[in-house]
Design a protein around this motif. Structure first.
Motif, PDB file in Angstrom:
ATOM      1  N   GLY A  20      -6.334  -5.751  12.493  1.00 46.77           N
ATOM      2  CA  GLY A  20      -5.606  -6.609  13.418  1.00 46.77           C
ATOM      3  C   GLY A  20      -4.269  -7.075  12.871  1.00 46.77           C
ATOM      4  N   THR A  21      -4.105  -6.992  11.566  1.00 44.99           N
ATOM      5  CA  THR A  21      -2.846  -7.362  10.916  1.00 44.99           C
ATOM      6  C   THR A  21      -1.827  -6.230  10.951  1.00 44.99           C
ATOM      7  OG1 THR A  21      -3.696  -6.593   8.792  1.00 44.99           O
ATOM      8  CG2 THR A  21      -4.012  -8.930   9.314  1.00 44.99           C
ATOM      9  N   GLY A  22      -2.263  -5.044  11.364  1.00 39.70           N
ATOM     10  CA  GLY A  22      -1.397  -3.867  11.341  1.00 39.70           C
ATOM     11  C   GLY A  22      -1.594  -3.015  10.100  1.00 39.70           C
ATOM     12  N   GLU A  23      -2.250  -3.572   9.089  1.00 40.01           N
ATOM     13  CA  GLU A  23      -2.521  -2.824   7.856  1.00 40.01           C
ATOM     14  C   GLU A  23      -3.432  -1.636   8.162  1.00 40.01           C
ATOM     15  OE1 GLU A  23      -4.938  -3.446   3.646  1.00 40.01           O
ATOM     16  OE2 GLU A  23      -4.652  -5.162   4.978  1.00 40.01           O
ATOM     17  N   ARG A  24      -3.149  -0.499   7.537  1.00 37.84           N
ATOM     18  CA  ARG A  24      -3.986   0.685   7.694  1.00 37.84           C
ATOM     19  C   ARG A  24      -5.018   0.702   6.575  1.00 37.84           C
ATOM     20  NH1 ARG A  24      -3.703   2.780  12.539  1.00 37.84           N
ATOM     21  NH2 ARG A  24      -4.541   4.720  11.761  1.00 37.84           N
ATOM     22  N   ARG A  25      -6.257   1.012   6.936  1.00 37.01           N
ATOM     23  CA  ARG A  25      -7.353   1.152   5.974  1.00 37.01           C
ATOM     24  C   ARG A  25      -8.108   2.435   6.284  1.00 37.01           C
ATOM     25  NH1 ARG A  25      -9.741  -3.955   3.615  1.00 37.01           N
ATOM     26  NH2 ARG A  25      -7.948  -5.341   3.488  1.00 37.01           N
ATOM     27  N   ASP A  82      -5.344 -13.306   4.476  1.00 39.17           N
ATOM     28  CA  ASP A  82      -4.702 -13.064   3.181  1.00 39.17           C
ATOM     29  C   ASP A  82      -3.703 -14.157   2.831  1.00 39.17           C
ATOM     30  OD1 ASP A  82      -2.645 -12.508   4.913  1.00 39.17           O
ATOM     31  OD2 ASP A  82      -2.462 -10.381   4.368  1.00 39.17           O
ATOM     32  N   GLY A  83      -3.698 -15.238   3.620  1.00 39.47           N
ATOM     33  CA  GLY A  83      -2.808 -16.355   3.351  1.00 39.47           C
ATOM     34  C   GLY A  83      -1.405 -16.189   3.912  1.00 39.47           C
ATOM     35  N   LYS A  84      -1.108 -15.022   4.460  1.00 40.43           N
ATOM     36  CA  LYS A  84       0.226 -14.777   5.014  1.00 40.43           C
ATOM     37  C   LYS A  84       0.242 -15.178   6.484  1.00 40.43           C
ATOM     38  CE  LYS A  84       0.816 -10.803   1.988  1.00 40.43           C
ATOM     39  NZ  LYS A  84       0.771  -9.354   1.940  1.00 40.43           N
ATOM     40  N   PRO A  85       1.382 -15.733   6.937  1.00 43.78           N
ATOM     41  CA  PRO A  85       1.459 -16.089   8.359  1.00 43.78           C
ATOM     42  C   PRO A  85       1.405 -14.848   9.248  1.00 43.78           C
ATOM     43  CG  PRO A  85       3.574 -16.476   7.252  1.00 43.78           C
ATOM     44  CD  PRO A  85       2.593 -16.044   6.207  1.00 43.78           C
ATOM     45  N   LEU A  86       0.693 -14.968  10.366  1.00 38.54           N
ATOM     46  CA  LEU A  86       0.518 -13.847  11.286  1.00 38.54           C
ATOM     47  C   LEU A  86       1.391 -13.965  12.528  1.00 38.54           C
ATOM     48  CD1 LEU A  86      -3.372 -13.591  11.141  1.00 38.54           C
ATOM     49  CD2 LEU A  86      -1.741 -11.962  10.193  1.00 38.54           C
ATOM     50  N   GLY A  87       1.852 -15.149  12.832  1.00 37.03           N
ATOM     51  CA  GLY A  87       2.604 -15.351  14.061  1.00 37.03           C
ATOM     52  C   GLY A  87       1.703 -15.671  15.242  1.00 37.03           C
ATOM     53  N   TYR A  88       0.405 -15.747  15.011  1.00 36.18           N
ATOM     54  CA  TYR A  88      -0.564 -16.115  16.035  1.00 36.18           C
ATOM     55  C   TYR A  88      -1.789 -16.679  15.333  1.00 36.18           C
ATOM     56  CZ  TYR A  88      -2.877 -11.726  14.753  1.00 36.18           C
ATOM     57  OH  TYR A  88      -3.492 -10.709  14.057  1.00 36.18           O
ATOM     58  N   GLU A  89      -2.618 -17.374  16.101  1.00 40.56           N
ATOM     59  CA  GLU A  89      -3.859 -17.940  15.569  1.00 40.56           C
ATOM     60  C   GLU A  89      -4.961 -16.890  15.667  1.00 40.56           C
ATOM     61  OE1 GLU A  89      -6.211 -20.613  13.694  1.00 40.56           O
ATOM     62  OE2 GLU A  89      -4.107 -20.973  14.169  1.00 40.56           O
TER      63      GLU A  89
END
Length: 193
Positions: A20-25, A82-89
């Motif tokens: 959901g963060t856009g990170e690829r796994r 991960d503690g980084k802001p997402l821009g949404y809740e």
């Protein structure tokens, strides 16, 4: 709101998927395995609901709420904190969801026959399907616990509590649809020696 216009994107053809963060796994990643197994438990509950929809409407309504919550849990796992802001809740499982399922367990449990042995998976078709869903929920829980052990990963503690209660609920519901435990198939240690 989720909007899905296209079913295939081809972005996963290389064996990866997007969180959901856009990170690829990798699709074999433990986080992906965890939320995929939550989805599998949800599908098993869907099969159980084929048997509970008309015969056990109160239990079916409880299962419906759990199915929706399991999608919340999948969303929670798909957006790691991960503690980084997402821009949404991001959507997270919260304690009130676990509180509600505990009330449902207590409601079912009050009419159940006391256990004298372990219960074998079976009895009515509804009970067998609920037991299958329970075992898949337990696998999801084990994967979530394993993921939480990785210091690079974060798993919501409320999500861990919730998935634990789901399997407890499914056990109680399986006994409830087995004539409140009267039709349970009990384990007889060493019976076939």
């Amino acid at each position: 709101m989720v909007k899905l216009n296209k079913i295939y994107t081809r972005t996963g053809d290389d064996g990866t998927t997007g969180l959901g963060t856009g990170e690829r796994r990798l699709k074999s990643d433990l986080r992906v395995d965890a939320y995929g197994t939550v989805d599998e438990a949800n599908a098993c509950i869907g099969i159980a609901r084929v048997h509970t929809a008309t015969t056990y409407p109160a239990i079916d309504a409880m299962l419906s709420r759990i199915q929706n919550d399991l999608f919340d849990l999948g969303a929670d796992l798909a957006v790691p904190d991960d503690g980084k802001p997402l821009g949404y809740e991001p959507l997270r499982i919260i304690a009130t969801q676990t509180d509600r399922i505990e009330k449902d367990i207590d409601l079912l449990n009050k009419d159940l026959q006391p256990l004298k042995s372990f219960v074998l998976n079976g009895g009515t078709p509804a009970a067998a399907a609920l037991h299958l869903a329970r075992t898949v929920a337990r696998r999801a829980e084990r994967l979530m616990v394993a993921l939480a052990q990785d210091p690079r990963e974060h798993v919501n503690r409320d999500g861990l509590k919730y998935i634990n209660r789901v399997s407890d609920f499914l056990f109680a519901a399986a006994r409830a649809v087995n004539d409140n435990g009267n039709a349970d198939v009990l384990w007889v240690p060493g019976k076939n020696r």
